[in-house]
Design a protein around this motif. Structure first.
Motif, PDB file in Angstrom:
ATOM      1  N   SER A 118      51.531 106.087  60.921  1.00  0.00           N
ATOM      2  CA  SER A 118      50.863 106.825  61.988  1.00  0.00           C
ATOM      3  C   SER A 118      49.476 106.260  62.249  1.00  0.00           C
ATOM      4  N   ARG A 119      48.966 106.556  63.443  1.00  0.00           N
ATOM      5  CA  ARG A 119      47.615 106.184  63.864  1.00  0.00           C
ATOM      6  C   ARG A 119      47.020 107.348  64.628  1.00  0.00           C
ATOM      7  N   THR A 120      45.710 107.477  64.580  1.00  0.00           N
ATOM      8  CA  THR A 120      45.012 108.511  65.334  1.00  0.00           C
ATOM      9  C   THR A 120      44.404 107.868  66.578  1.00  0.00           C
ATOM     10  N   VAL A 121      44.629 108.491  67.729  1.00  0.00           N
ATOM     11  CA  VAL A 121      44.084 108.002  68.989  1.00  0.00           C
ATOM     12  C   VAL A 121      43.167 109.082  69.552  1.00  0.00           C
ATOM     13  N   GLU A 122      41.919 108.703  69.822  1.00  0.00           N
ATOM     14  CA  GLU A 122      40.960 109.602  70.462  1.00  0.00           C
ATOM     15  C   GLU A 122      40.641 109.034  71.836  1.00  0.00           C
ATOM     16  N   TYR A 123      40.630 109.891  72.868  1.00  0.00           N
ATOM     17  CA  TYR A 123      40.383 109.398  74.219  1.00  0.00           C
ATOM     18  C   TYR A 123      39.685 110.466  75.046  1.00  0.00           C
ATOM     19  N   THR A 124      39.024 110.019  76.110  1.00  0.00           N
ATOM     20  CA  THR A 124      38.392 110.909  77.074  1.00  0.00           C
ATOM     21  C   THR A 124      38.906 110.550  78.457  1.00  0.00           C
ATOM     22  N   CYS A 125      38.987 111.552  79.309  1.00  0.00           N
ATOM     23  CA  CYS A 125      39.496 111.350  80.663  1.00  0.00           C
ATOM     24  C   CYS A 125      38.401 110.822  81.590  1.00  0.00           C
ATOM     25  N   ALA A 126      38.839 110.126  82.622  1.00  0.00           N
ATOM     26  CA  ALA A 126      37.924 109.620  83.646  1.00  0.00           C
ATOM     27  C   ALA A 126      37.717 110.706  84.696  1.00  0.00           C
ATOM     28  N   PRO A 127      36.601 110.645  85.438  1.00  0.00           N
ATOM     29  CA  PRO A 127      36.347 111.658  86.467  1.00  0.00           C
ATOM     30  C   PRO A 127      37.355 111.587  87.608  1.00  0.00           C
ATOM     31  N   GLY A 128      37.336 112.632  88.450  1.00  0.00           N
ATOM     32  CA  GLY A 128      38.320 112.812  89.512  1.00  0.00           C
ATOM     33  C   GLY A 128      38.486 111.670  90.488  1.00  0.00           C
ATOM     34  N   SER A 129      37.434 111.099  91.018  1.00  0.00           N
ATOM     35  CA  SER A 129      37.577 110.096  92.059  1.00  0.00           C
ATOM     36  C   SER A 129      37.328 108.702  91.501  1.00  0.00           C
ATOM     37  N   ALA A 130      38.372 107.915  91.472  1.00  0.00           N
ATOM     38  CA  ALA A 130      38.224 106.540  91.001  1.00  0.00           C
ATOM     39  C   ALA A 130      37.734 105.629  92.117  1.00  0.00           C
ATOM     40  N   THR A 131      37.861 106.064  93.388  1.00  0.00           N
ATOM     41  CA  THR A 131      37.482 105.191  94.492  1.00  0.00           C
ATOM     42  C   THR A 131      35.975 105.048  94.616  1.00  0.00           C
ATOM     43  N   ALA A 132      35.201 106.035  94.147  1.00  0.00           N
ATOM     44  CA  ALA A 132      33.745 105.960  94.255  1.00  0.00           C
ATOM     45  C   ALA A 132      33.177 104.868  93.364  1.00  0.00           C
ATOM     46  N   GLU A 133      33.911 104.468  92.353  1.00  0.00           N
ATOM     47  CA  GLU A 133      33.403 103.470  91.416  1.00  0.00           C
ATOM     48  C   GLU A 133      33.950 102.078  91.691  1.00  0.00           C
ATOM     49  N   ARG A 134      34.704 101.899  92.761  1.00  0.00           N
ATOM     50  CA  ARG A 134      35.262 100.584  93.072  1.00  0.00           C
ATOM     51  C   ARG A 134      34.158  99.690  93.625  1.00  0.00           C
ATOM     52  N   PRO A 135      34.176  98.436  93.273  1.00  0.00           N
ATOM     53  CA  PRO A 135      33.178  97.524  93.836  1.00  0.00           C
ATOM     54  C   PRO A 135      33.314  97.442  95.356  1.00  0.00           C
ATOM     55  N   ALA A 136      32.215  97.130  96.036  1.00  0.00           N
ATOM     56  CA  ALA A 136      32.205  97.098  97.497  1.00  0.00           C
ATOM     57  C   ALA A 136      33.139  96.035  98.064  1.00  0.00           C
ATOM     58  N   TRP A 137      33.376  94.960  97.321  1.00  0.00           N
ATOM     59  CA  TRP A 137      34.208  93.878  97.848  1.00  0.00           C
ATOM     60  C   TRP A 137      35.703  94.189  97.775  1.00  0.00           C
ATOM     61  N   MET A 138      36.087  95.277  97.080  1.00  0.00           N
ATOM     62  CA  MET A 138      37.503  95.631  96.970  1.00  0.00           C
ATOM     63  C   MET A 138      37.897  96.573  98.107  1.00  0.00           C
ATOM     64  N   PRO A 139      39.115  96.443  98.619  1.00  0.00           N
ATOM     65  CA  PRO A 139      39.551  97.378  99.662  1.00  0.00           C
ATOM     66  C   PRO A 139      39.725  98.777  99.077  1.00  0.00           C
ATOM     67  N   PRO A 140      39.672  99.793  99.906  1.00  0.00           N
ATOM     68  CA  PRO A 140      39.818 101.159  99.394  1.00  0.00           C
ATOM     69  C   PRO A 140      41.214 101.374  98.796  1.00  0.00           C
ATOM     70  N   ALA A 141      41.283 102.233  97.784  1.00  0.00           N
ATOM     71  CA  ALA A 141      42.560 102.542  97.157  1.00  0.00           C
ATOM     72  C   ALA A 141      43.359 103.447  98.073  1.00  0.00           C
ATOM     73  N   THR A 142      44.614 103.105  98.283  1.00  0.00           N
ATOM     74  CA  THR A 142      45.451 103.899  99.181  1.00  0.00           C
ATOM     75  C   THR A 142      46.494 104.694  98.427  1.00  0.00           C
ATOM     76  N   GLY A 143      46.797 104.315  97.199  1.00  0.00           N
ATOM     77  CA  GLY A 143      47.838 104.993  96.442  1.00  0.00           C
ATOM     78  C   GLY A 143      49.223 104.500  96.781  1.00  0.00           C
ATOM     79  N   ASN A 144      49.313 103.541  97.706  1.00  0.00           N
ATOM     80  CA  ASN A 144      50.620 103.000  98.073  1.00  0.00           C
ATOM     81  C   ASN A 144      51.160 102.129  96.961  1.00  0.00           C
ATOM     82  N   VAL A 145      52.442 102.131  96.827  1.00  0.00           N
ATOM     83  CA  VAL A 145      53.116 101.327  95.816  1.00  0.00           C
ATOM     84  C   VAL A 145      54.020 100.338  96.524  1.00  0.00           C
ATOM     85  N   ALA A 146      54.111  99.149  96.013  1.00  0.00           N
ATOM     86  CA  ALA A 146      54.980  98.136  96.605  1.00  0.00           C
ATOM     87  C   ALA A 146      56.416  98.647  96.622  1.00  0.00           C
ATOM     88  N   PRO A 147      57.142  98.429  97.730  1.00  0.00           N
ATOM     89  CA  PRO A 147      58.519  98.922  97.824  1.00  0.00           C
ATOM     90  C   PRO A 147      59.433  98.184  96.846  1.00  0.00           C
TER      91      PRO A 147
END
Length: 153
Positions: A118-147
């Motif tokens: 066994s192993r112990t895993v400790e983790y913390t969640c990220a805040p609600g909006s991941a798009t606010a932290e995206r670099p300016a040069w990246m396109p906005p996240a759309t949530g679309n998935v490749a077909p």
């Protein structure tokens, strides 16, 4: 007597090697949100096969940080597994001579923690909006998935 001393030195070396080299920490750079969670994960075949699901199912927006380590409880679980494996190995050799029973006990004590650990895993969640932290040069996240490719009929 020399063989016994070498065995003790080897056992101490193995235990010493288990202390810090199994700590793994991953940080995403996103500010943590909410409490820190702790889970126990189970593995087999010296960690090659995972017996439990991935950590972080509470985090809908991903993880801020995660740390995998061997806690004191994991050490106690491994010691307990070794003792149980030693007893089972000794009983498996039953009416054999003392040397054969000692061999079977040590093999059982080594194999059971190899097949289950066994192993112990400790983790913390990220805040609600991941798009606010995206670099300016990246396109906005759309949530679309490749077909998925259609199967030929």
């Amino acid at each position: 007597m020399k063989k016994r001393s070498l065995t003790i030195v080897a056992a101490v070396a193995v235990l010493a090697s288990q202390t810090a080299c199994y700590n793994t920490r991953v940080v995403s750079g996103r500010v943590p949100e909410g409490p820190s969670y702790t889970e126990r994960q189970w593995f087999t075949v010296a960690g090659l096969a995972n017996l439990s699901g991935p950590a972080g199912h509470e985090c809908t927006n991903g993880l801020s940080s995660a740390e995998s380590r061997m806690s004191g409880t994991d050490w106690l679980i491994n010691v307990g597994l070794s003792v149980a494996g030693g007893i089972a190995g000794s009983l498996a050799c039953g009416s054999s001579d003392d040397a054969a029973r000692a061999y079977c006990a040590s093999a059982g004590a080594a194999l059971l923690p190899f097949f289950l650990s066994s192993r112990t895993v400790e983790y913390t969640c990220a805040p609600g909006s991941a798009t606010a932290e995206r670099p300016a040069w990246m396109p906005p996240a759309t949530g679309n998935v490749a077909p998925v490719a259609a199967s030929a009929q």
